[in-house]
Enzyme design. Structure first.
Site, PDB file in Angstrom:
ATOM      1  N   HIS A   6      44.393  43.082  38.591  1.00 12.91           N
ATOM      2  CA  HIS A   6      44.105  41.667  38.342  1.00 12.91           C
ATOM      3  C   HIS A   6      45.359  40.800  38.430  1.00 12.91           C
ATOM      4  O   HIS A   6      45.332  39.705  38.999  1.00 12.91           O
ATOM      5  CB  HIS A   6      43.454  41.522  36.968  1.00 12.91           C
ATOM      6  CG  HIS A   6      42.950  40.150  36.658  1.00 12.91           C
ATOM      7  ND1 HIS A   6      43.702  39.221  35.964  1.00 12.91           N
ATOM      8  CD2 HIS A   6      41.768  39.544  36.938  1.00 12.91           C
ATOM      9  CE1 HIS A   6      43.004  38.112  35.831  1.00 12.91           C
ATOM     10  NE2 HIS A   6      41.828  38.278  36.412  1.00 12.91           N
ATOM     11  N   SER A  62      39.405  33.238  36.881  1.00 15.20           N
ATOM     12  CA  SER A  62      40.757  33.794  36.896  1.00 15.20           C
ATOM     13  C   SER A  62      41.547  33.303  38.092  1.00 15.20           C
ATOM     14  O   SER A  62      42.777  33.242  38.039  1.00 15.20           O
ATOM     15  CB  SER A  62      40.702  35.326  36.939  1.00 15.20           C
ATOM     16  OG  SER A  62      40.506  35.872  35.662  1.00 15.20           O
ATOM     17  N   ASP A  65      49.341  38.772  32.231  1.00 15.67           N
ATOM     18  CA  ASP A  65      48.219  39.445  32.880  1.00 15.67           C
ATOM     19  C   ASP A  65      48.410  40.958  32.830  1.00 15.67           C
ATOM     20  O   ASP A  65      48.979  41.473  31.866  1.00 15.67           O
ATOM     21  CB  ASP A  65      48.084  38.948  34.323  1.00 15.67           C
ATOM     22  CG  ASP A  65      46.634  38.846  34.764  1.00 15.67           C
ATOM     23  OD1 ASP A  65      46.016  39.903  34.956  1.00 15.67           O
ATOM     24  OD2 ASP A  65      46.134  37.720  34.915  1.00 15.67           O
TER      25      ASP A  65
END
Length: 682
Positions: A306, A512, A259
């Site tokens: 994120h 996600s 990520d």
């Protein structure tokens, strides 16, 4: 006559002495009584003041506070404490009188007369010193009672629970093994700041409470985490925390997160970090458009946020909980501030497999046209092969890859729909086969999203053999509009609460955040049952996941209770149907409970309107409008050729942001909710 007069003189002297002694003793007792009465009044008032929210750390004996009348249980506790002090004071007075009489008797035996001898009273300071232990003990007990009554979801005064890091040892794969150490927690003394992340906290030990009942265990476990009430998605997949009571992870299994990096200092995540950190973003970043990217291989700073949000869904163990609290995570950074490339992701997959991660999470992806051609006569087949080679390598190493489906409401089995969508962003000369990668591969577990009622999220792609987990929804956002969506609190139940790279938390939605729930659940299965074959692990997951509306939905309790099916690859359909029926009943009950809670909360929010002024509504509307439009524009870049994008949206609110106060609206809303709940209970 002289003898008679002498005898009378002695008698008179003795009488006068006794009178003086009696007056002195009475004076001493009166002083002692006054001191003890004053002590009791001060301490009782100090304790009563603490029930009104006082943050005083010690009892102030120098000034009195007015008594507070209450009909709550707290008054009974305070009365009991006052009685204890009265009893203690009475004993002290008797001890003082006895001591004084002994002193006077001793003096009297030495001299014939004490008419000119005054008894020395015990000073107030000495009395306070002797009663210090009693006062301190009572204060501690009272504070414990009051602390247990405090509302957990108070953003202003909450103290996060941080998992204590036990002594570490490495196994053959290099993963930290803390399994031999008991699970314990540390409670931070300092409060999380809305503007500043927690760093270098001083902590004190807090024991883990254990109950014989699974339901009580779950309640005790979840109640020790302040923001559990805002995690509807975790309640859904854990059956209201039941899975936490069934099994707690060791440190033998790790999850590799591919990520944007992670905030290492986040109090909910810092104790879950493994030994492997790798930055695969080259100098200059994506298309050499990120000058801040230096190519430092050890740089895992999460600029996008994120990766930190995803990690919280797996391993958070503080104010919030992930599906596998405290399980080890290793970090592979492939995003700078925006996009990534397939070759970076492929290298990260190989690296994560080499590092011994049994589960590899990829909350990102891209659409590839692997046949036909674009205007330049080429297609994306080579990128497809890059993914395939890396995934085959990981599977051979014993690692299973879990990847997110896209957030574009597409049926990935309908190729014409995929072509039509791709034409919006690319010039296609000869249409060909379009796939959603890397979730398309057979050895990969594809994950889509559902809302709180088990329905497919309005934005989620769908596909065969996919499994679904809570990802949120934008249905109410689109239905009611921006202002009403916030003012009536729909986002509290439509979006997900997770860790943010500010050191605080954030509301998000997207596939996600469904994906890491599945990754964490698989890590628990591997840890508990020791299933090492990735294909067998995938089959185990699908066989032990109930069907809701025709879709396989994650239920961690079913997975942890599915040992009898771990190696039964030829289980008959009748047994599958029986298990699925039971699982569906559990999920239906969970959904019904959640719907009732949501309806009540929405009604309550409508009546109270959060006590938020109109200017807050206007501000929140602007924030949502701007962020939503930005995300829509970013869709063009996300779907451009050669770009890998994260599969999530972060709209409202970004809490704890030191640069902009406006997104802190979520903190305001939840704080007010906490106050309303406390008032209701009282």
């Amino acid at each position: 006559m002289k003898k008679i007069l002498g005898f009378l003189f002695i008698v008179c002297s003795l009488g006068l002495s006794a009178t003086v002694h009696g007056e002195t003793t009475n004076s001493q007792q009166l002083l002692s009584n006054n001191i003890n009465t004053e002590l009791i009044n001060h301490n009782s008032n100090a304790i009563l003041s603490s029930t009104e929210g006082s943050t005083t750390d010690s009892i102030n004996l120098g000034a009195q506070s007015p008594a507070v009348k209450s009909t709550t249980r707290t008054e009974l506790d305070v009365t009991g404490a006052a009685k204890t002090l009265l009893q203690t004071s009475a004993v002290q007075k008797e001890m003082k009188v006895s001591l004084q009489e002994t002193q006077v008797s001793s003096e009297f035996s030495k001299r014939d007369s004490v008419t000119n001898k005054e008894a020395v009273p015990v000073s107030k300071d000495e009395l306070l010193e002797q009663s210090e232990v009693v006062v301190s003990t009572s204060s501690i007990q009272k504070n414990k009672i009051l602390d247990n009554k405090k509302k957990r979801a108070n953003f202003v005064t909450s103290s996060p629970l941080i998992k204590e890091k036990p002594s570490n040892s490495k196994d053959a794969s290099g993963v930290i093994d803390n399994s031999a150490s008991p699970l314990s927690y540390r409670k931070a003394k300092e409060v999380v700041s809305l503007r500043q992340p927690l760093k270098n906290q001083k902590v004190e030990a807090q024991p883990l409470l254990i109950s014989n009942s699974s339901e009580k265990k779950a309640s005790v476990y979840t109640n020790s985490h302040d923001f559990w009430d805002y995690q509807w998605d975790m309640k859904y997949v854990t059956n209201n925390g039941e899975s936490y009571a069934l099994y707690q992870p060791s440190k033998k299994i790790s999850v590799g997160i591919i990520d944007s990096g992670i905030m290492e200092e986040h109090p909910d995540l810092s104790n879950s970090l493994g030994n492997y950190f790798k930055n695969l973003v080259p100098k200059g970043g994506f298309d050499n458009e990120e000058p801040d990217e230096t190519g430092n291989p050890s740089d895992i700073v999460d600029k996008m946020g994120h990766g930190t949000e995803v990690a919280g869904q797996i391993t958070a163990n503080g104010n919030i909980l992930g599906v596998a609290p405290g399980i080890t995570v290793n970090i592979y950074r492939v995003f700078g501030e925006n996009l990534s490339k397939s070759e970076w992701v492929a290298r990260a997959i190989r690296r994560a497999a080499d590092d011994g991660n049994k589960v590899i999470n990829i909350s990102a992806g891209q659409y590839l046209m692997i046949s036909g051609s674009y205007d330049d006569g080429t297609n994306d087949y080579q990128e497809y092969l890059n993914y395939k080679s890396a995934i085959n390598y990981a599977t051979a190493k014993g690692s299973i890859v879990v990847a997110a489906l896209g957030n574009d409401s597409l049926n990935i089995q309908d190729n014409q729909t995929m072509i039509n969508f791709l034409k919006r962003f690319r010039s296609i000369k000869v249409p060909g086969k379009v796939v959603d990668a890397p979730s398309v591969f057979e050895d990969v577990i594809a994950v889509g999203g559902i809302d709180g009622y088990g329905n497919i999220s309005d934005f989620s792609n769908i596909g065969a053999d996919a499994i679904y987990a809570p990802a949120g929804t934008t249905a109410n956002f689109k239905k009611y509009g921006q202002d009403k969506f916030v003012s009536q609190g729909y986002y509290l139940k439509d979006w997900l609460f997770t860790t943010a790279n500010t050191g605080w938390y954030q509301y998000v939605y997207g596939n996600s955040f469904a994906t890491p729930k599945v990754s964490g659940a698989l890590a628990l299965v591997v840890d508990k049952y020791g299933i090492k074959n990735p294909n067998q692990l995938k089959r185990f997951l699908l066989m032990n996941s109930p069907e809701v509306n025709g879709n396989r939905v994650l239920n961690i309790v079913d997975l942890l209770n599915g040992k009898n099916k771990a190696f039964s690859l030829d289980t008959d359909k009748g047994q599958d149907d029986a298990i699925n029926h039971k699982s569906m009943e559990n999920l239906k009950e969970s959904r019904d409970t959640m719907k009732q809670e949501q309806d009540k909360e929405i009604q309550r929010n409508t009546n109270n309107n959060f006590s938020i002024k109109n200017d807050f509504h206007n501000i929140s509307k602007e924030v949502i409008s701007v962020d939503y439009n930005i995300n829509q524009k970013m869709a063009n870049n996300r779907n451009s050729r050669g770009a890998v994008s994260v599969r999530s949206q972060e709209i409202l609110p970004v809490t704890g942001d030191g640069e902009d106060f406006l997104p802190a609206l979520g903190i305001v809303c939840i704080s007010i909710l906490g106050i309303l709940k406390r008032k209701t209970k009282n």
